[in-house]
Design an enzyme around this catalytic site. Structure first.
Site, mmCIF file in Angstrom:
data_model
loop_
_atom_site.group_PDB
_atom_site.id
_atom_site.type_symbol
_atom_site.label_atom_id
_atom_site.label_comp_id
_atom_site.label_asym_id
_atom_site.label_seq_id
_atom_site.Cartn_x
_atom_site.Cartn_y
_atom_site.Cartn_z
ATOM 1 N N TRP A 38 0.817 -1.227 0.000
ATOM 2 C CA TRP A 38 0.000 0.000 0.000
ATOM 3 C C TRP A 38 0.847 1.272 0.000
ATOM 4 O O TRP A 38 0.316 2.367 -0.102
ATOM 5 C CB TRP A 38 -0.932 0.007 1.214
ATOM 6 N N HIS A 127 13.001 -2.300 -1.422
ATOM 7 C CA HIS A 127 12.133 -1.809 -2.505
ATOM 8 C C HIS A 127 12.877 -0.698 -3.241
ATOM 9 O O HIS A 127 13.623 0.067 -2.626
ATOM 10 C CB HIS A 127 10.822 -1.297 -1.916
ATOM 11 N N GLU A 199 11.500 -6.398 -9.679
ATOM 12 C CA GLU A 199 10.667 -5.236 -9.965
ATOM 13 C C GLU A 199 11.464 -4.234 -10.800
ATOM 14 O O GLU A 199 12.245 -3.447 -10.241
ATOM 15 C CB GLU A 199 10.249 -4.556 -8.665
ATOM 16 N N GLY A 205 4.624 1.886 -10.960
ATOM 17 C CA GLY A 205 3.756 3.056 -10.898
ATOM 18 C C GLY A 205 3.657 3.815 -12.206
ATOM 19 O O GLY A 205 3.122 4.922 -12.249
ATOM 20 N N SER A 245 3.393 -2.465 -12.118
ATOM 21 C CA SER A 245 2.141 -2.269 -12.860
ATOM 22 C C SER A 245 1.395 -3.574 -13.128
ATOM 23 O O SER A 245 0.852 -3.773 -14.212
ATOM 24 C CB SER A 245 2.403 -1.510 -14.167
ATOM 25 N N GLY A 266 1.474 -2.709 -6.320
ATOM 26 C CA GLY A 266 1.393 -1.408 -5.657
ATOM 27 C C GLY A 266 0.025 -0.784 -5.885
ATOM 28 O O GLY A 266 -0.956 -1.118 -5.215
ATOM 29 N N GLY A 267 -0.052 0.106 -6.863
ATOM 30 C CA GLY A 267 -1.261 0.899 -7.117
ATOM 31 C C GLY A 267 -2.550 0.085 -7.137
ATOM 32 O O GLY A 267 -3.554 0.488 -6.539
HETATM 33 P P1 PGA Z 1 2.944 -0.678 -8.967
HETATM 34 O O1 PGA Z 1 4.020 -0.825 -7.785
HETATM 35 O O2 PGA Z 1 2.127 -1.927 -8.995
HETATM 36 O O3 PGA Z 1 2.137 0.547 -8.594
HETATM 37 O O4 PGA Z 1 3.717 -0.492 -10.229
HETATM 38 C C1 PGA Z 1 4.694 -2.042 -7.568
HETATM 39 C C2 PGA Z 1 5.626 -1.910 -6.410
HETATM 40 O O5 PGA Z 1 6.184 -0.822 -6.183
HETATM 41 O O6 PGA Z 1 5.855 -2.882 -5.664
#
Ligand code: PGA
Length: 286
Positions: A38, A127, A199, A205, A245, A266-267
């Site tokens: 989150w 991260h 990642e 994001g 994403s 994430g999002g």
């Molecule tokens: P995202 O973020 O799904 O918004 O791209 C992934 C993350 O930072 O773990």
């Protein structure tokens, strides 16, 4: 790397062999781990609502097929823990970071020891936002991963290249170096008991997702690096997540890849309904 289907096609011997090295059990690769990070969103009131909605949106069949974890901000952890426990909700509790020391004069920091007391299961370390915005080196990430394991929790160790590094053809090298330094000094049992998250920074994001083929390629590369450093049993048992994403529309294609064992979201994890559609991605698979 051998190719395999994602859900439930391993024999029990294969599954237990893959997940255990030196007596330490890793999670099963045949059951994807889907984590919702989150980040700095949702106060503790919103967190309670969100996790209740998520619990409502997921069926027992979803939980049977997928291990689900949410990573709220520190200030929400106690509230979410209480909801999960009092309603007996089978969602794991995760944290987004921790300090490598158990206690001390580190204003503003939270220790792994404190997280363990809140029944946290998974802790994200390294991260790219921590590495990029807060200057965390792989050595710091390594110390944090050790702290997490010292307190009986599982680190989710993040690695991934920037756009510049990818364009310069350095993606594999960067990921290899990050893996070597972040997992340095750990034995095979500790490695198989961890989770690795690939990642790519350019996909976080941004709405840009690595194609399933590119993501698979890099996750297979990461697994090969682990095989080289810690042996093939550790590499075969290690769970590797993809993050960047991940959305309901691309989750199934990503999760189908043989070296991708789950997702760090994430999002799309901020909205319970959207996150639930990622968790039950198999229902949307062609
Ligand atoms: P995202 O973020 O799904 O918004 O791209 C992934 C993350 O930072 O773990």
């Amino acid at each position: 790397m051998r190719s395999r289907r994602k859900t439930g096609d391993k024999t029990s011997t294969e599954a237990s062999d893959a997940a255990s090295v030196g007596g330490l059990e890793g999670g099963s690769r045949s059951r994807p781990l889907i984590c919702g990070n989150w980040k700095m969103h949702h106060n503790h009131f919103e967190a309670i609502q969100n996790v209740q909605k998520l619990a409502y949106a997921l069926s027992s069949e979803d939980h049977q097929h997928v291990e689900v974890c949410v990573h709220p901000p520190f200030t929400d952890l106690r509230s979410v823990q209480t909801v999960l426990q009092s309603d007996d909700i089978p969602i794991a509790l995760g944290a987004q970071d921790c300090h490598s020391s158990d206690a001390g004069a580190f204003t503003g920091e939270v220790s792994a020891a404190m997280l363990a007391k809140l029944d946290v299961t998974y802790v994200i370390v390294g991260h790219s936002e921590r590495r990029g915005l807060f200057g965390e080196s792989s050595e710091v990430v390594n110390a944090k991963a050790r702290a997490v394991m010292r307190h009986g929790m599982t680190p989710i160790v993040c690695v991934g290249e920037t756009l510049e590094q990818r364009r310069a053809g350095q993606a594999r090298e960067v990921v290899s170096q990050q893996i070597a330094a972040s997992l340095s000094g750990l034995d095979a049992a500790a490695v198989v008991g961890s989770v690795l998250a690939y990642e790519p920074v350019w996909a976080i994001g941004t709405g840009e997702t690595a194609t399933p083929g590119d993501a698979q390629d890099m996750c297979a590369h990461a697994r090969a690096e682990v095989a080289q450093g810690w042996g093939s049993r550790a590499a075969e048992g290690l769970r590797i997540l993809y993050g960047g994403s991940v959305k309901p529309f691309n989750a199934a294609d990503l999760m189908e890849q043989p070296d991708i064992d789950g997702a760090l979201v994430g999002g799309a994890s901020l909205d319970a309904a959207e996150f639930a559609r990622i968790v039950n991605h198999r229902l949307y698979a062609a």
